[in-house]
Write a protein that holds these residues in place. Structure first.
Motif, PDB file in Angstrom:
ATOM      1  N   LEU A 212       0.646  -1.159  -0.532  1.00 61.13           N
ATOM      2  CA  LEU A 212       0.205   0.169  -0.153  1.00 61.13           C
ATOM      3  C   LEU A 212       0.862   1.048   0.291  1.00 61.13           C
ATOM      4  O   LEU A 212       0.441   2.242  -0.730  1.00 61.13           O
ATOM      5  N   PRO A 213       1.618   1.634   0.753  1.00 59.76           N
ATOM      6  CA  PRO A 213       2.838   2.927   1.403  1.00 59.76           C
ATOM      7  C   PRO A 213       3.834   2.381  -0.499  1.00 59.76           C
ATOM      8  O   PRO A 213       3.354   3.736  -1.150  1.00 59.76           O
ATOM      9  N   LEU A 214       3.768   1.468  -1.029  1.00 58.10           N
ATOM     10  CA  LEU A 214       4.565   2.002  -2.322  1.00 58.10           C
ATOM     11  C   LEU A 214       3.026   2.638  -3.929  1.00 58.10           C
ATOM     12  O   LEU A 214       3.223   2.877  -4.511  1.00 58.10           O
ATOM     13  N   LEU A 215       2.094   1.293  -3.823  1.00 58.91           N
ATOM     14  CA  LEU A 215       0.106   1.843  -4.377  1.00 58.91           C
ATOM     15  C   LEU A 215       0.226   3.469  -4.234  1.00 58.91           C
ATOM     16  O   LEU A 215       0.039   3.831  -5.361  1.00 58.91           O
ATOM     17  N   LEU A 216       0.472   3.718  -3.583  1.00 61.70           N
ATOM     18  CA  LEU A 216       0.109   5.222  -2.486  1.00 61.70           C
ATOM     19  C   LEU A 216       1.355   6.254  -2.587  1.00 61.70           C
ATOM     20  O   LEU A 216       1.067   8.135  -2.988  1.00 61.70           O
ATOM     21  N   SER A 217       2.634   6.644  -3.763  1.00 63.97           N
ATOM     22  CA  SER A 217       3.519   6.931  -3.122  1.00 63.97           C
ATOM     23  C   SER A 217       3.580   7.650  -3.826  1.00 63.97           C
ATOM     24  O   SER A 217       3.686   8.969  -4.100  1.00 63.97           O
ATOM     25  N   PRO A 218       3.114   7.768  -5.657  1.00 59.97           N
ATOM     26  CA  PRO A 218       2.999   8.231  -6.734  1.00 59.97           C
ATOM     27  C   PRO A 218       2.073  10.120  -5.858  1.00 59.97           C
ATOM     28  O   PRO A 218       2.585  10.608  -6.639  1.00 59.97           O
ATOM     29  N   ILE A 219       1.662   9.719  -5.117  1.00 59.73           N
ATOM     30  CA  ILE A 219       0.187  11.396  -4.570  1.00 59.73           C
ATOM     31  C   ILE A 219       1.257  11.785  -3.684  1.00 59.73           C
ATOM     32  O   ILE A 219       1.416  13.217  -3.991  1.00 59.73           O
ATOM     33  N   ALA A 220       2.348  10.832  -3.350  1.00 56.57           N
ATOM     34  CA  ALA A 220       3.055  11.908  -2.309  1.00 56.57           C
ATOM     35  C   ALA A 220       3.853  12.933  -3.239  1.00 56.57           C
ATOM     36  O   ALA A 220       4.540  13.428  -2.708  1.00 56.57           O
ATOM     37  N   VAL A 221       4.565  11.968  -4.394  1.00 62.50           N
ATOM     38  CA  VAL A 221       5.820  13.073  -5.143  1.00 62.50           C
ATOM     39  C   VAL A 221       5.091  13.437  -5.850  1.00 62.50           C
ATOM     40  O   VAL A 221       5.671  14.759  -6.426  1.00 62.50           O
ATOM     41  N   ALA A 222       3.485  13.458  -6.734  1.00 62.32           N
ATOM     42  CA  ALA A 222       2.774  14.527  -7.349  1.00 62.32           C
ATOM     43  C   ALA A 222       3.097  16.315  -6.207  1.00 62.32           C
ATOM     44  O   ALA A 222       3.319  16.935  -7.112  1.00 62.32           O
ATOM     45  N   PHE A 223       2.644  16.302  -5.038  1.00 64.13           N
ATOM     46  CA  PHE A 223       2.678  17.340  -4.012  1.00 64.13           C
ATOM     47  C   PHE A 223       4.129  17.164  -3.679  1.00 64.13           C
ATOM     48  O   PHE A 223       4.587  18.345  -4.429  1.00 64.13           O
TER      49      PHE A 223
END
Length: 309
Positions: free
Chosen positions: A130-141
């Protein structure tokens, strides 16, 4: 020798490093990143971590959360310096930054950003699916917040939410969930950090009012004045304290947490007394010193509350 760039270059030369070499550039970049400022967000990642673990997590989780935070900050810093080069060059406060003076090339900073991104993704993968799947959201910010001041006064709150992702990341890395009712404390703390960071960014942006107006940037102080920004910072910090209390109640934390929240409120009162529309000379004290104390105090309060039970 008074500029940050010259100090960083002197630090590199003092270690016997030759200008132009990879080790020299890394040393200059390290000094100029000023990793001590990671203390704003890192304790909140640890707060999310220990709350999710209901104590101390595994050392493996602790290690990869720390790696992820360091990588995320490096990525955000590098992109910010690249994105703002033209604006930094016209601002007396930032004209000596290495990406403006040429002490570090844009290519080198881009390489550091890509390396940080790769390390962040590796850390996310090591922390779970789950951290890996959601990491693009963090990267976008992390990448996108640097551009928001070009078109919206909400840039301060975008920065706040970007830093607040540290709480969610620490929680998610240990708990492995983020969207259930039991995850409410993490969301409340993310809201708290969003308002906290936005509040002191409003204060910090007061230094650049004339520059931001001249460049057409949308920082709140430039658009609505310093007095308005300082009042809004106070409201944001009031919301910060309210959400801290709500998060403590939602989790069921004990008295050490509320003692830390009280200490935080008092430090914020002092922080706001350091600046006024007519005197911004102590902004750096308000921005760096007090907020570092706040972050560490809250982590200590959370951890003590978990230990006391």
């Amino acid at each position: 020798m008074g500029s940050a760039t010259e100090k960083a270059k002197a630090s590199a030369r003092a270690r016997g490093l030759r200008p132009g070499t990879l080790t020299y550039n890394l040393r200059v970049f390290w000094d100029l990143v000023r990793f001590e400022h990671t203390i704003f967000a890192l304790p909140f990642a640890y707060i999310g971590m220990v709350l999710a673990a209901e104590g101390w997590p595994t050392w493996r989780q602790f290690f990869w959360i720390t790696v992820a935070m360091a990588a995320a900050r490096t990525l955000a810093f590098a992109v910010n310096r690249l994105a703002d080069r033209a604006y930094d060059a016209t601002n007396p406060r930032t004209a000596n930054r290495p990406t403006v003076t040429g002490a570090i090339s844009a290519r080198a900073v881009s390489a550091y950003a890509l390396a940080a991104l790769a390390l962040l993704e590796l850390a996310a993968a090591m922390l779970g699916r789950l951290p890996l799947l959601l990491s693009p959201i963090a990267v976008a910010f992390l990448v996108g917040y640097s551009f928001t001041k070009r078109f919206t006064v909400l840039a301060h709150w975008v920065l706040g939410f970007t830093d607040a992702l540290a709480v969610g990341g620490g929680w998610l890395a240990v708990r492995g969930s983020f969207f259930s009712a039991d995850d409410l404390p993490a969301w409340l703390l993310m809201g708290a950090v969003t308002f906290w960071i936005a509040g002191f960014d409003l204060i910090y942006a007061c230094q650049d009012v004339e520059h931001d107006r001249r460049e057409g940037l949308h920082a709140w102080p430039a658009r609505h004045g310093i007095a308005s920004a300082l009042r809004l910072a106070q409201l944001n910090h009031a919301a910060f304290i309210a959400l801290l209390l709500a998060a403590g109640a939602a989790y069921g934390l004990g008295w050490p947490y509320y003692l830390a929240a009280l200490a935080t409120a008092l430090m914020l009162v002092y922080e706001h007394r350091l600046v006024s529309p007519h005197d911004l000379s102590r902004v750096d004290v308000a921005f760096f010193n007090m907020n570092a104390y706040i972050a560490v105090t809250l982590f200590a309060g959370v951890f003590a509350a978990l230990v006391v039970g």
